[in-house]
Motif scaffolding. Structure first.
Motif, PDB file in Angstrom:
ATOM      1  N   ARG A  44      13.487   5.669   3.135  1.00 42.82           N
ATOM      2  CA  ARG A  44      14.115   6.978   3.039  1.00 42.82           C
ATOM      3  C   ARG A  44      13.470   7.946   4.030  1.00 42.82           C
ATOM      4  NH1 ARG A  44      17.567   7.281  -1.179  1.00 42.82           N
ATOM      5  NH2 ARG A  44      17.393   5.651  -2.775  1.00 42.82           N
ATOM      6  N   GLN A  45      14.181   8.980   4.327  1.00 44.28           N
ATOM      7  CA  GLN A  45      13.696   9.937   5.319  1.00 44.28           C
ATOM      8  C   GLN A  45      12.536  10.767   4.774  1.00 44.28           C
ATOM      9  OE1 GLN A  45      16.721  12.587   6.726  1.00 44.28           O
ATOM     10  NE2 GLN A  45      15.368  13.632   8.187  1.00 44.28           N
ATOM     11  N   HIS A  46      12.600  11.112   3.477  1.00 45.60           N
ATOM     12  CA  HIS A  46      11.577  11.951   2.880  1.00 45.60           C
ATOM     13  C   HIS A  46      10.992  11.264   1.656  1.00 45.60           C
ATOM     14  CE1 HIS A  46      12.868  15.176   5.484  1.00 45.60           C
ATOM     15  NE2 HIS A  46      14.102  15.092   4.993  1.00 45.60           N
ATOM     16  N   ASN A  47       9.770  11.672   1.328  1.00 47.71           N
ATOM     17  CA  ASN A  47       9.084  11.100   0.171  1.00 47.71           C
ATOM     18  C   ASN A  47       9.060  12.124  -0.962  1.00 47.71           C
ATOM     19  OD1 ASN A  47       7.512   9.710  -1.627  1.00 47.71           O
ATOM     20  ND2 ASN A  47       5.817   9.316  -0.217  1.00 47.71           N
ATOM     21  N   ASP A  48       9.786  11.848  -2.021  1.00 50.76           N
ATOM     22  CA  ASP A  48       9.786  12.723  -3.181  1.00 50.76           C
ATOM     23  C   ASP A  48       8.820  12.252  -4.257  1.00 50.76           C
ATOM     24  OD1 ASP A  48      11.557  14.402  -2.074  1.00 50.76           O
ATOM     25  OD2 ASP A  48      13.259  13.892  -3.343  1.00 50.76           O
ATOM     26  N   ASP A  49       8.051  11.204  -3.960  1.00 51.54           N
ATOM     27  CA  ASP A  49       6.966  10.796  -4.849  1.00 51.54           C
ATOM     28  C   ASP A  49       5.724  11.634  -4.546  1.00 51.54           C
ATOM     29  OD1 ASP A  49       8.552   8.857  -5.914  1.00 51.54           O
ATOM     30  OD2 ASP A  49       7.308   7.156  -5.284  1.00 51.54           O
ATOM     31  N   ALA A  50       4.820  11.688  -5.488  1.00 54.46           N
ATOM     32  CA  ALA A  50       3.511  12.295  -5.278  1.00 54.46           C
ATOM     33  C   ALA A  50       2.508  11.574  -6.164  1.00 54.46           C
ATOM     34  CB  ALA A  50       3.533  13.781  -5.619  1.00 54.46           C
ATOM     35  N   CYS A  51       1.311  11.362  -5.650  1.00 58.73           N
ATOM     36  CA  CYS A  51       0.263  10.755  -6.459  1.00 58.73           C
ATOM     37  C   CYS A  51      -1.086  11.299  -6.021  1.00 58.73           C
ATOM     38  CB  CYS A  51       0.287   9.223  -6.370  1.00 58.73           C
ATOM     39  SG  CYS A  51      -0.071   8.543  -4.742  1.00 58.73           S
ATOM     40  N   ALA A  52      -2.045  11.260  -6.911  1.00 66.24           N
ATOM     41  CA  ALA A  52      -3.377  11.774  -6.602  1.00 66.24           C
ATOM     42  C   ALA A  52      -4.386  11.174  -7.555  1.00 66.24           C
ATOM     43  CB  ALA A  52      -3.399  13.301  -6.693  1.00 66.24           C
ATOM     44  N   VAL A  53      -5.650  11.163  -7.121  1.00 69.61           N
ATOM     45  CA  VAL A  53      -6.755  10.709  -7.963  1.00 69.61           C
ATOM     46  C   VAL A  53      -7.886  11.721  -7.843  1.00 69.61           C
ATOM     47  CG1 VAL A  53      -6.148   8.292  -7.644  1.00 69.61           C
ATOM     48  CG2 VAL A  53      -7.861   9.327  -6.150  1.00 69.61           C
ATOM     49  N   ARG A  54      -8.720  11.778  -8.868  1.00 65.16           N
ATOM     50  CA  ARG A  54      -9.889  12.655  -8.817  1.00 65.16           C
ATOM     51  C   ARG A  54     -11.030  12.031  -9.596  1.00 65.16           C
ATOM     52  NH1 ARG A  54     -10.088  19.180  -9.978  1.00 65.16           N
ATOM     53  NH2 ARG A  54     -12.338  19.457  -9.732  1.00 65.16           N
ATOM     54  N   LEU A  55     -12.146  11.848  -8.911  1.00 60.30           N
ATOM     55  CA  LEU A  55     -13.383  11.388  -9.535  1.00 60.30           C
ATOM     56  C   LEU A  55     -14.405  12.506  -9.344  1.00 60.30           C
ATOM     57  CD1 LEU A  55     -13.414   7.711  -8.285  1.00 60.30           C
ATOM     58  CD2 LEU A  55     -13.438   8.424 -10.658  1.00 60.30           C
ATOM     59  N   PRO A  56     -14.527  13.395 -10.310  1.00 60.16           N
ATOM     60  CA  PRO A  56     -15.369  14.576 -10.120  1.00 60.16           C
ATOM     61  C   PRO A  56     -16.851  14.260 -10.170  1.00 60.16           C
ATOM     62  CG  PRO A  56     -14.493  14.526 -12.340  1.00 60.16           C
ATOM     63  CD  PRO A  56     -13.859  13.377 -11.608  1.00 60.16           C
ATOM     64  N   GLU A  57     -17.635  15.290  -9.907  1.00 63.16           N
ATOM     65  CA  GLU A  57     -19.082  15.131  -9.970  1.00 63.16           C
ATOM     66  C   GLU A  57     -19.528  14.953 -11.415  1.00 63.16           C
ATOM     67  OE1 GLU A  57     -20.924  14.711  -7.310  1.00 63.16           O
ATOM     68  OE2 GLU A  57     -19.077  14.904  -6.139  1.00 63.16           O
ATOM     69  N   ARG A  58     -20.811  14.693 -11.592  1.00 64.52           N
ATOM     70  CA  ARG A  58     -21.338  14.218 -12.865  1.00 64.52           C
ATOM     71  C   ARG A  58     -21.005  15.129 -14.051  1.00 64.52           C
ATOM     72  NH1 ARG A  58     -25.086  10.629 -14.577  1.00 64.52           N
ATOM     73  NH2 ARG A  58     -26.201  11.118 -16.489  1.00 64.52           N
ATOM     74  N   LEU A  59     -21.281  16.458 -13.938  1.00 61.67           N
ATOM     75  CA  LEU A  59     -21.053  17.345 -15.068  1.00 61.67           C
ATOM     76  C   LEU A  59     -19.576  17.415 -15.423  1.00 61.67           C
ATOM     77  CD1 LEU A  59     -22.202  19.346 -17.107  1.00 61.67           C
ATOM     78  CD2 LEU A  59     -21.942  21.153 -15.380  1.00 61.67           C
ATOM     79  N   GLU A  60     -18.719  17.589 -14.424  1.00 60.28           N
ATOM     80  CA  GLU A  60     -17.284  17.655 -14.673  1.00 60.28           C
ATOM     81  C   GLU A  60     -16.748  16.324 -15.158  1.00 60.28           C
ATOM     82  OE1 GLU A  60     -13.930  20.240 -12.443  1.00 60.28           O
ATOM     83  OE2 GLU A  60     -14.756  18.603 -11.261  1.00 60.28           O
TER      84      GLU A  60
END
Length: 592
Positions: A44-60
């Protein structure tokens, strides 16, 4: 009208590029968890998906955990791509800003409700799906030793465990015909939202996959299983490539995570350290404890001691609360004592006593609290046996303000009573004891094993003794009893009064004594408000504190004046006294 997943209009996505992102936990958490992701527009011409990951620092990481999410903008909505990106960005931002006293389930529910409302408003509240900001959404939170999953739409979460692949979500969609799917649920679709939640215990070696339908609709589970079993940083891209090769013409997103071990940070380090501290000894005036000079003993009971102390660094007066050595081998008591400090340091309201973080060199277990000059509410009640209704309303309004601050943090006080409330010299009320606090977030953070029933049975809600779970309505019961006692000087359920061991067989066992029995000038609508607040069955109580205060201040038209009820109902004690007198008289007449 529900959205058709085959009609896509795409716009560029900036959440993740095609190769995604990866990050390993460092220090003690090194390699405990690995997460990799990838997304692309496919053919497809455009991407309507979105994804993300987050591995925060120790306290968070301890407070909130690691997070992975996938969103797929709804096909027929012209703003589907924007909705997907907004959902991902908003969820990641808002979730990590929620109070740490909230349970994970409560936090994600509040965040998604807010996101859904925003997306719905972006569409102008339109029922026309083509104009909507609509997106599916699946998120996975690794917190402690649990995996928390939230899901709406037809994105999916899989788990590979011991060689077996399992889909942990169910699609909120219906297939109308081959290649034509009809979504029944999505973020932004309606003003009300229903999101699936699931919590599973983690096991070492677990591999999780979050995917959009551009992948799982075109790959058989055997193919997915094979690639997950060969987990590495290229696995997300391999899944995308395989789906494209199998004929996928949709956008494609994948996030994969592997649990290498369960060495995650468990909870607040200070709370963990507190579990290892010895109990403080009995203290006397003139003694010093970690830089505090003991001035006098303020209070002593079988459960704790309270001392007035002076901080030698600042010169300020503080109250030190120490646990009783009678419970030094009681792990449940120690958990409650630690929970009181952990909770108190996270509350900021003038109507709740301040607890201060202890010094790093603390040698034994104790709390540092603000010192409050004044009298307890019990002492005030003894000096004011039948106060004006307006006075009682003012006191209750202050208590409601303090309790609201606890409810916003998803905390149940659990032991509200006149002895645990003080009136400062300036007339302001403050709750001084948090020893009975409870709440799902607190249990989740501190890993409570068991919770005791609060000790003050005269004020604690019946559900504590009946085996039902506590809630904010439990505090409303206690508040209702205190209000009743403030106005009448009596207790609404005489059979519970005293220190005898109490067994509750059913809520119907408790019979409310009308307040006007003790004080004739109390209007029927105030009496009805008191009765509803301290109803034995929590389902029959007020749902909110504001409703109770409203009904105390203004007559509720649904509260009708009492009719000519039988004496047994109006005054059961007097009824049985009269019956006893009649029986005695009849016996005497018979004898003579």
């Amino acid at each position: 009208m529900s959205p058709d997943k085959e009609q896509h209009t795409k716009t560029p996505v900036g959440i993740q590029n095609a190769l995604g992102a990866s990050k390993n936990l460092q220090s003690k958490e090194l390699h405990a968890l690995q997460i990799f992701s990838a997304t692309c527009s496919g053919h497809r011409q455009h991407n309507d998906d979105a994804c993300a990951v987050r591995l925060p620092e120790r306290l968070e990481l301890k407070r909130y955990g690691a997070l992975a999410a996938v969103a797929d903008g709804v096909a027929s909505a012209e703003a589907g791509g924007e909705a997907a990106r907004a959902a991902i960005n908003g969820f990641f931002s808002d979730y990590y800003s929620t109070p740490e006293t909230w349970s994970t389930r409560h936090a994600v529910a509040r965040v998604l409700h807010s996101l859904n409302s925003w997306l719905y408003r972006q569409s102008g509240g339109s029922v026309e799906i083509q104009r909507g900001w609509l997106t599916t959404f699946s998120a996975l939170i690794f917190k402690g030793t649990s995996a928390h999953m939230v899901h709406i739409g037809d994105t999916r979460i899989y788990r590979l465990r011991a060689g077996k692949l399992e889909c942990l979500t169910r699609d909120h969609s219906h297939q109308l015909s081959p290649g034509h799917t009809f979504l029944s649920r999505a973020l932004g679709m309606d003003v009300h939202i229903e999101v699936d939640y699931r919590c599973e215990a983690l096991q070492t070696g677990d591999i999780y996959l979050l995917s959009s339908d551009g992948i799982h609709d075109f790959l058989p589970e055997t193919s997915i299983q094979k690639r997950l079993s060969e987990f590495d940083k290229t696995t997300p891209q391999q899944l995308i490539d395989a789906a494209l090769k199998s004929g996928s013409k949709d956008n494609l997103s994948a996030v994969v995570a592997r649990v290498n071990n369960l060495d995650f940070p468990q909870c607040d380090e200070l709370a963990m350290h507190s579990r290892t501290l010895p109990f403080a000894p009995d203290l006397s005036p003139g003694q010093k404890l970690d830089g505090f000079l003991i001035l006098q003993e303020l209070y002593a009971s079988k459960r704790s001691h309270l001392y007035l102390a002076q901080d030698h660094v600042t010169g300020e007066l503080r109250a030190l609360k120490t646990p009783s050595v009678n419970y030094c081998d009681d792990p449940n008591y120690i958990e409650r004592f630690i929970a009181e400090e952990w909770t108190g340091r996270r509350i900021n309201h003038p109507g709740v006593i301040k607890l201060y973080a202890p010094r790093a060199e603390r040698a034994c277990l104790y709390h540092v609290l603000e010192y409050i000059e004044g009298q307890t509410l019990r002492q005030w009640m003894q000096l004011n046996p039948q106060p004006e209704v307006s006075q009682v309303r003012e006191l209750l309004s202050q208590l409601v303000s303090a309790l609201r601050s606890l409810q916003r943090l998803e905390i149940v006080h659990g032991d509200l009573k006149p002895e645990n409330i003080m009136i400062r010299n300036n007339g302001r009320l403050v709750i001084i004891d948090l020893g009975g606090v409870d709440g799902p977030g607190l249990r989740e953070q501190l890993h409570f094993t068991e919770i005791d029933t609060p000790g003050s049975k005269n004020y604690a809600a019946p559900e504590f003794f009946y085996g039902d779970s506590a809630s904010h309505r439990s505090d409303i019961f206690s508040l209702g009893v205190i209000a009743y006692e403030l106005l009448t000087g009596k207790y609404p359920y005489p059979e519970r009064l005293g220190n005898l061991h109490y067994h509750l067989k059913s809520y119907q066992q408790l019979r409310y004594t009308n307040a006007y029995v003790h004080r004739k000038d109390i209007p029927h609508w105030i009496d009805s408000a008191l009765q509803k607040a301290c109803a034995p069955n929590p389902k029959q109580r007020y749902d909110s504190l504001s409703e109770f205060i409203q009904d105390l201040q203004h007559p509720n038209p649904t509260f009708k004046p009492a009719q000519n009820h039988p004496l047994l109902e109006k005054n059961p004690i007097l009824f049985w006294q009269l019956i006893a007198l009649i029986l005695l008289l009849s016996h005497l007449l018979y004898v003579f």
